[in-house]
Design an enzyme around this catalytic site. Structure first.
Site, PDB file in Angstrom:
ATOM      1  N   SER A 298      -2.196  -2.202   1.162  1.00  0.00           N
ATOM      2  CA  SER A 298      -2.135  -3.627   1.783  1.00  0.00           C
ATOM      3  C   SER A 298      -2.175  -4.130   3.127  1.00  0.00           C
ATOM      4  O   SER A 298      -2.442  -5.155   3.366  1.00  0.00           O
ATOM      5  CB  SER A 298      -1.052  -4.412   1.013  1.00  0.00           C
TER       6      SER A 298
ATOM      7  N   LYS B  45       4.703  -5.405   5.747  1.00  0.00           N
ATOM      8  CA  LYS B  45       3.619  -6.562   5.784  1.00  0.00           C
ATOM      9  C   LYS B  45       3.451  -7.081   7.237  1.00  0.00           C
ATOM     10  O   LYS B  45       4.504  -6.922   7.957  1.00  0.00           O
ATOM     11  CB  LYS B  45       4.125  -7.977   4.567  1.00  0.00           C
TER      12      LYS B  45
END
Length: 202
Positions: free
Chosen positions: A26, A99
């Site tokens: 990701s 993230k």
């Protein structure tokens, strides 16, 4: 000497840095699957707060990440527990994610077409994975981030189940700042992908 090394590693883990493993793609290509990332645990004690653009490691707020299977290798059993305890492997029992911070408490974030906006202003995202645009086919918003929370998204926007995908769950996709371990400071393994993100001290 081994004992002294373990004590030193434990002190570093407790006060300075802790190593986490990247479990998914990701954050590619900034971070790759299997990268070991050192997280600066001292930064929050020195006044650091998550800011837009910061890559951060945080405790999974609401089962975003499925439980990771035990691979039976070095990370398993007593050895894995010991390495985790001194900070040379990720913590056992909890899931952690990495993230990039997109917006912080009180800011409004939205994505339409191919453009991400925070407080109405387009966001430049040079870190995006090649072939992705900011919305990656998932427009949303506007969403106002609650005070004390952050909005996070992956750099590989089309392969990241981040805040965007959890808007209908408790918390509305936002992550409590209290769940943030610290800023990702460096890739320390493998050697061919060493990298330093730094920390401005702001």
């Amino acid at each position: 000497m081994v004992a002294l090394g373990l004590v030193a590693a434990l002190l570093i883990k407790t006060c300075l840095f802790q190593v986490f493993t990247i479990p998914s793609g990701s954050m590619e290509n900034t971070l790759r699957i299997g990268d070991r990332v050192a997280v600066n645990k001292l930064a929050p004690l020195l006044g650091w707060e998550p800011q837009p653009g910061d890559p951060v490691v945080f405790k999974d707020p609401a089962n975003w990440l499925p439980a990771q299977p035990d691979d039976g290798g070095l990370a398993s059993g007593v050895v894995g527990e010991a390495l985790s305890f001194v900070g040379l492997l990720p913590p056992r029992g909890d899931n952690y994610l990495v993230k990039r911070v997109i917006a912080t408490g009180g800011q409004t974030v939205q994505c339409s077409g191919t453009t991400l906006r925070v407080d109405g202003r387009p966001v430049s995202e040079p870190y995006l994975h090649a072939g992705d645009d900011s919305c990656a086919g998932l427009p949303f918003g506007p969403v106002t981030v609650p005070k004390g929370d952050i909005w996070v998204e992956g750099d590989h926007r089309s392969d990241s189940a981040d805040s965007r995908y959890h808007r209908d769950e408790p918390g509305g996709g936002a992550v409590p700042v209290a769940d943030v371990v610290g800023p990702a400071s460096a890739v320390v393994w493998p050697l061919n992908h060493l990298g330093w993100f730094g920390w401005s001290g702001r």
